[in-house]
Write a protein that holds these residues in place. Structure first.
Motif, mmCIF file in Angstrom:
data_model
loop_
_atom_site.group_PDB
_atom_site.id
_atom_site.type_symbol
_atom_site.label_atom_id
_atom_site.label_comp_id
_atom_site.label_asym_id
_atom_site.label_seq_id
_atom_site.Cartn_x
_atom_site.Cartn_y
_atom_site.Cartn_z
ATOM 1 N N ASP A 194 -0.476 -5.844 -6.836
ATOM 2 C CA ASP A 194 -0.953 -4.650 -7.528
ATOM 3 C C ASP A 194 -1.373 -3.565 -6.533
ATOM 4 O O ASP A 194 -1.146 -2.372 -6.752
ATOM 5 C CB ASP A 194 -2.113 -4.994 -8.464
ATOM 6 C CG ASP A 194 -3.265 -5.710 -7.758
ATOM 7 O OD1 ASP A 194 -3.038 -6.278 -6.661
ATOM 8 O OD2 ASP A 194 -4.386 -5.710 -8.304
ATOM 9 N N ALA A 211 -8.550 -7.748 1.329
ATOM 10 C CA ALA A 211 -8.403 -8.818 0.330
ATOM 11 C C ALA A 211 -8.601 -10.196 0.957
ATOM 12 O O ALA A 211 -9.261 -11.069 0.376
ATOM 13 C CB ALA A 211 -7.030 -8.713 -0.340
ATOM 14 N N ARG A 248 -8.703 -1.935 -8.426
ATOM 15 C CA ARG A 248 -9.545 -3.057 -8.854
ATOM 16 C C ARG A 248 -10.978 -2.650 -9.160
ATOM 17 O O ARG A 248 -11.771 -3.488 -9.596
ATOM 18 C CB ARG A 248 -9.519 -4.157 -7.786
ATOM 19 C CG ARG A 248 -8.106 -4.718 -7.581
ATOM 20 C CD ARG A 248 -8.075 -5.842 -6.578
ATOM 21 N NE ARG A 248 -6.721 -6.386 -6.446
ATOM 22 C CZ ARG A 248 -6.391 -7.366 -5.595
ATOM 23 N NH1 ARG A 248 -7.311 -7.898 -4.794
ATOM 24 N NH2 ARG A 248 -5.138 -7.797 -5.532
ATOM 25 N N THR A 278 -1.799 -9.441 -3.562
ATOM 26 C CA THR A 278 -1.801 -8.022 -3.182
ATOM 27 C C THR A 278 -0.724 -7.207 -3.903
ATOM 28 O O THR A 278 -0.558 -6.024 -3.595
ATOM 29 C CB THR A 278 -1.588 -7.885 -1.664
ATOM 30 O OG1 THR A 278 -0.395 -8.593 -1.280
ATOM 31 C CG2 THR A 278 -2.773 -8.440 -0.883
ATOM 32 N N HIS A 287 -8.102 -0.162 -3.115
ATOM 33 C CA HIS A 287 -8.888 -1.225 -3.780
ATOM 34 C C HIS A 287 -9.768 -0.642 -4.880
ATOM 35 O O HIS A 287 -9.857 -1.203 -5.985
ATOM 36 C CB HIS A 287 -9.746 -1.964 -2.754
ATOM 37 C CG HIS A 287 -9.050 -3.099 -2.085
ATOM 38 N ND1 HIS A 287 -8.962 -4.362 -2.628
ATOM 39 C CD2 HIS A 287 -8.397 -3.160 -0.899
ATOM 40 C CE1 HIS A 287 -8.295 -5.160 -1.812
ATOM 41 N NE2 HIS A 287 -7.933 -4.450 -0.756
#
Length: 458
Positions: free
Chosen positions: A4, A445, A135, A2, A131
């Protein structure tokens, strides 16, 4: 896993705080129907902007906001529940700053709804956004459900879940971020809530109030009728003595006993804070047992006769006791009402029992397969393991998820214990708001590391 995500949240902290301040600036008072539809539409637009298939679901009351975002059918689906309605801000004169003109003071955001519940579900929205920004996708599937009537007792939610089961049943679990952390600041995970059954006991005497000298000893006094009836419902030691009400209560499990053994003993602090010299009876009942594993019978108010200054020698014609019973498994409001009615019929047949609202209790087992990933997420975000509450003393409509939708439900709060929800000067610590975003991001996550139907990535 986690770093990032957390780095992005830290970098966007000022922007995130400014955005939640803008959100809570918009009133959404369900009791007065102020701003409800406007805020609901704002949320639909927000969810749609994140890629959700989102819209309003109409009810006989205020609408629900419902959004779906499916990224991989092989991944778990989490239903994130919250409510966009807030309490009325009265009394306005007790607010240091206006309730819908948010301010930051002493490291806190002060505004109506910032803790209950707008700030907490907005943190979940920002976790989703994080997120997507960092990502490019989500690690799991999400159903986002926001209610517009939680602050007036959730009158539509049970029927909503029944009618829309096909739109919710993809969920593997339900997570609600509402309520406070422990007074110490430690994070918590709540696995259950007590239910509630509210009712009035109404005793009537003469056709009108009469003179206590001319009619005392002749006309029955309805206040005495209620006092004597209420004395049959609990004994002097504090045990509920309504026949058949408590006999079916399910005892705490060994896992639940082990969990409360690890909780801080808050009894002394509560007594000092409230100026108590002893707890309510039974005196030998441990503090957490009282709140988690036993029903309660409370007299909320006793009304009748004269209550003004000085004296008035009146014999009243009516008296009312307003009461509630907090429910633990497997009690239901209907069972409680029936037992109360039977008891009253035996002991004071002239007294009327008036049923009011009821809510079922809810409980998810402590050994749920989702307990471990939730705990890991909190540990990553907060740097400490959460306290595990088998249940809490208050009531939330979690039963619609555990008993109608048949899914495990968890409450993972983000707000400080002194958030003053429902009171003037409601507030949320800025650091806890940001920690809530991190907790939400870590939870997604952790769930994304699971296979659908699996409990642990190992």
């Amino acid at each position: 896993m986690t770093d990032d995500l957390f780095a992005h949240i830290d970098a966007q902290a000022d922007s995130f705080v400014a955005r939640v301040i803008d959100y809570v600036r918009h009133p959404s008072i369900s009791a007065h129907d102020i701003g409800i539809r406007e805020v609901a539409q704002m949320l639909v637009e927000h969810l749609s902007g994140l890629g959700f298939d989102a819209g309003l679901v109409e009810t006989p009351g205020h609408p629900f906001v419902l959004g779906h975002l499916t990224v991989d059918p092989e991944k778990p689906t989490v239903l994130l529940y919250g409510h966009y309605d807030v309490q009325p801000p009265d009394p306005l004169e007790e607010w240091v700053s206006p309730p819908f003109e948010p301010e930051i003071r002493d490291g806190r955001i002060w505004a109506r709804g910032i803790g209950d519940n707008k700030g907490q579900h907005f943190a979940q929205l920002l976790a989703i956004e994080t997120h997507l920004k960092v990502r490019g996708t989500l690690p799991c599937n999400i159903i986002f459900l926001l209610e517009g009537e939680e602050e007036i007792g959730s009158p539509q939610i049970a029927e909503f879940v029944r009618q829309n089961r096909h739109r919710l049943e993809a969920a593997d679990l339900v997570v609600t971020s509402d309520g406070p952390l422990h007074e110490s600041g430690k994070p918590v995970v709540t696995f259950g809530v007590r239910g509630v059954a509210s009712f009035d006991l109404v005793a009537k005497g003469a056709a009108r109030d009469v003179h206590s000298g001319n009619y005392g000893g002749v006309v029955p006094n309805p206040i005495w009728t209620l006092v004597q009836l209420l004395a049959t419902m609990k004994d002097p030691e504090g045990n509920i003595t309504v026949e058949g009400l408590t006999e079916t209560v399910i005892p705490a499990t060994n896992l639940e006993r082990a969990a409360i053994a690890r909780l801080p003993d808050d009894a002394k602090a509560v007594m000092e804070d409230l100026g108590l010299t002893e707890l309510d009876g039974p005196l030998d009942r441990p503090y957490w047992d009282r709140l988690m594993f036993h029903p309660t019978l409370t007299i909320n108010g006793l009304h009748g006769g004269y209550g003004g200054p000085g004296s008035k020698t009146v014999l009243p014609n009516q008296a009312i006791a307003k009461c509630d019973v907090r429910l633990v498994e497997p009690l239901t409001p209907d069972h409680v009402f029936e037992r109360i009615e039977a008891h009253v019929a035996r002991h004071a047949p002239g007294v009327e029992v008036v049923r009011h609202n009821g809510m079922l209790p809810s409980k998810t087992p402590l050994d749920s397969p989702f307990a471990a990933p939730i705990t890991r997420a909190i540990r990553q975000a907060r740097g400490t393991d959460p306290l595990l509450y088998p249940t809490v003393g208050g009531s939330l409509p979690d039963y619609v998820f555990t008993k109608i939708l048949d899914r495990p439900a968890f409450v993972v709060p983000y707000a400080n214990a002194d958030e003053a929800n429902h009171a003037p000067n409601e507030n949320l610590e800025v650091d806890l708001f940001l920690a809530g975003i991190k907790t939400g991001a870590a939870l997604l996550a952790e769930l994304g590391a699971l296979k659908k139907g699996a409990a642990d990535p190992t």
